[in-house]
Design an enzyme around this catalytic site. Structure first.
Site, short mmCIF file in Angstrom:
data_model
loop_
_atom_site.label_atom_id
_atom_site.label_comp_id
_atom_site.label_asym_id
_atom_site.label_seq_id
_atom_site.Cartn_x
_atom_site.Cartn_y
_atom_site.Cartn_z
CE1 TYR A 214 -6.38 -3.64 6.98
CE2 TYR A 214 -4.74 -5.14 6.05
CZ TYR A 214 -5.07 -3.90 6.60
OH TYR A 214 -4.11 -2.94 6.78
CG ASN B 210 -1.20 -8.37 6.73
OD1 ASN B 210 -0.60 -9.26 7.34
ND2 ASN B 210 -0.70 -7.78 5.66
CD GLN C 17 -3.24 -7.85 -0.91
OE1 GLN C 17 -2.97 -6.68 -0.65
NE2 GLN C 17 -2.81 -8.87 -0.17
CG ASN D 259 -4.57 -3.93 10.95
OD1 ASN D 259 -4.38 -2.78 11.29
ND2 ASN D 259 -4.25 -4.39 9.74
CB THR E 287 -0.90 -0.05 1.25
OG1 THR E 287 -1.84 -1.10 1.06
CG2 THR E 287 -1.62 1.26 1.50
N GLY F 270 8.89 -7.56 -0.03
CA GLY F 270 8.14 -6.32 0.11
C GLY F 270 9.06 -5.12 0.06
CG HIS G 225 -5.43 -8.41 1.85
ND1 HIS G 225 -4.80 -9.18 2.82
CD2 HIS G 225 -4.89 -7.17 1.98
CE1 HIS G 225 -3.95 -8.43 3.49
NE2 HIS G 225 -3.98 -7.20 3.00
NE ARG H 9 0.97 -11.27 1.36
CZ ARG H 9 1.77 -10.29 1.78
NH1 ARG H 9 1.26 -9.16 2.20
NH2 ARG H 9 3.08 -10.44 1.79
C1 LIG Z 1 4.59 0.17 3.01
C2 LIG Z 1 3.97 -1.18 3.18
C3 LIG Z 1 2.71 -1.42 2.66
C4 LIG Z 1 2.13 -2.70 2.74
N1 LIG Z 1 0.92 -2.93 2.14
C5 LIG Z 1 0.40 -4.18 2.10
C6 LIG Z 1 -0.77 -4.46 1.35
O1 LIG Z 1 -1.35 -3.59 0.67
N2 LIG Z 1 -1.24 -5.74 1.37
C7 LIG Z 1 -0.61 -6.73 2.08
O2 LIG Z 1 -1.08 -7.88 2.06
N3 LIG Z 1 0.51 -6.49 2.77
C8 LIG Z 1 1.04 -5.25 2.78
N4 LIG Z 1 2.24 -5.02 3.43
C9 LIG Z 1 3.01 -6.16 3.97
C10 LIG Z 1 4.05 -6.61 2.92
O3 LIG Z 1 3.41 -7.14 1.76
C11 LIG Z 1 4.98 -7.69 3.48
O4 LIG Z 1 4.21 -8.74 3.99
C12 LIG Z 1 5.90 -7.16 4.58
O5 LIG Z 1 6.53 -5.95 4.18
C13 LIG Z 1 6.98 -8.19 4.93
O6 LIG Z 1 7.76 -8.49 3.78
P1 LIG Z 1 9.26 -7.87 3.62
O7 LIG Z 1 10.02 -8.30 4.85
O8 LIG Z 1 9.80 -8.48 2.36
O9 LIG Z 1 9.12 -6.38 3.53
C14 LIG Z 1 2.82 -3.74 3.40
C15 LIG Z 1 4.08 -3.47 3.97
C16 LIG Z 1 4.64 -2.22 3.85
C17 LIG Z 1 6.03 -1.97 4.44
#
Ligand SMILES: Cc1cc2nc3c(=O)[nH]c(=O)nc-3n(C[C@H](O)[C@H](O)[C@H](O)COP(=O)(O)O)c2cc1C
Length: 367
Positions: free
Chosen positions: A183, A181, A102, A238, A28, A319, A178, A230
């Site tokens: 939701y 997390n 997503q 949350n 996001t 991510g 989705h 996911r």
């Molecule tokens: C800025 C940001 C926005 C995120 N937005 C979403 C999202 O829209 N949907 C989702 O399922 N997870 C979201 N996440 C979680 C990431 O997809 C991911 O699970 C998390 O960053 C861990 O992976 P990483 O260690 O590779 O960053 C977000 C994480 C960050 C940092």
């Protein structure tokens, strides 16, 4: 120096051939254009820059105005949004990439000011989440939700179906539900947030029902081979919790397997936090699900290489590394250093921290 790794090997995901095992995790970024919540022209550039990933998954995109929980997140329920996303998918495809969207309903993680007619956000049960959402450029307390009426549930399934049809019309290669997390679907699945006494509460079967009904409806629309989901069995994100997540997610994954979804995308541990936040046997999910297992959370080159070599996952979702490295695939292939990410520009704003992270090539040319 590149090391022997499966990260750069192709993978067949349903009808798609991915050139490598990199998935860009959904992220996001709060840069959609209000009031229509249409992806901005900058989003076209942002996703196209990252098209060398095996698969891109977009930021979470609400399937209805009710499904929105933060400012300036894009939707997939209006014609204007479909037209905006079409520009994204066209450019990603021109660059040789593949992209899923997503599909999102935040449930209780929202604020009255974002809800239709300023109403209460909806939830399985009227239990407020301890936490913040992002509205009017500030982090603000999440609002008090109301419990969904049983009669409203078919409408939510319908919203996911319409979101899927819109996603296909916008040129996406597939959709990711989705279910993670904290939701809506995760709120229904977990017993800390679901205190219902009807067909959607109580037993594991009842709590899993909404996630599985939506999975079935979406797969009927897109084809199971173009539908992923996911999940995050133990994340506290949350303010969700479950008293016994292993049998719950074993059950869910058995049923997702029966639906033949193309992948499960599993956030291992606390999203963006410790991978070992709570005991959980991810191998059990891997064993139960016969299609692709996408692993996420805190992966770097070494861990990804190890997990792929041990056949514990088929694909790895990154991510934050993709936020600051549009050419993450090429950088890791060359053993080149990664750009550091800037948290201050994660949520909201313009090109800064979004489309201006340099590729290795651009960085070298600038020297
Ligand atoms: C800025 C940001 C926005 C995120 N937005 C979403 C999202 O829209 N949907 C989702 O399922 N997870 C979201 N996440 C979680 C990431 O997809 C991911 O699970 C998390 O960053 C861990 O992976 P990483 O260690 O590779 O960053 C977000 C994480 C960050 C940092």
């Amino acid at each position: 120096m590149s090391q022997p790794t499966k990260l750069f090997e192709p993978y067949k995901l349903g009808p798609l051939t991915l050139p490598n095992r990199f998935v860009m995790a959904p992220l996001t970024r709060n840069r959609a254009v209000p009031p229509g919540m249409v992806p901005s022209p900058l989003a076209v550039e942002y996703y196209a820059q990252r098209a060398s990933a095996g698969l891109l998954i977009t930021e979470a995109s609400q399937v209805s105005p009710q499904g929105q929980g933060y400012q300036d997140t894009p939707g997939i329920y209006s014609k204007e949004q479909v037209a905006g996303w079409r520009k994204v998918t066209d450019r990603v495809h021109e660059r040789g990439g593949r992209i899923f969207i997503q599909l999102w309903h935040v449930g209780r993680v929202s604020h009255n000011s974002l809800q239709p007619n300023g109403g209460a956000p909806v939830a399985p049960s009227a239990i407020r989440a301890k936490g913040k959402t992002f509205v009017n450029n500030f982090f603000t307390d999440i609002s008090e939700p109301r419990a969904l009426e049983l009669s409203e549930i078919p409408g939510i399934i319908e919203d996911f179906k319409r979101g899927t049809a819109n996603a296909l019309a916008a040129g996406f290669d597939g959709v990711e539900i989705h279910g993670a997390n904290g939701y809506l679907l995760d709120q229904f699945a977990k017993d800390g947030t679901n205190k219902r006494t009807d067909a959607y509460g109580g037993s594991i079967e009842n709590r899993a029902k909404l996630m599985l009904e939506i999975s079935k409806a979406v797969a009927a629309e897109a084809g199971a081979e173009r539908t992923g989901i996911r999940i995050s069995p133990v994340t506290p994100a949350n303010d969700v919790s479950d008293s016994n997540p292993q049998p719950l997610f074993d059950y869910i994954v058995d049923h997702l397997n029966a639906l033949k979804l193309t992948y499960i995308h599993v956030i291992e541990g606390a999203t963006g936090g410790p991978r070992d936040v709570a005991p959980f046997d991810y191998a059990s999910l891997r064993k139960r699900f016969k299609q692709a297992y996408v692993a996420n959370n805190g992966y770097d080159f070494e861990l990804a290489t190890k997990v792929l070599a041990a056949n514990e996952a088929d694909l790895i979702a990154f991510g934050k590394p993709f936020i600051s490295n549009p050419d993450l695939v090429e950088r890791l292939q060359k053993g080149a250093p990664l750009n550091a990410f800037d948290k201050a520009t994660f949520y909201g704003g313009g090109a800064k921290g979004y489309t201006d992270y340099p590729t290795l090539e651009a960085a070298e040319a600038a020297q």
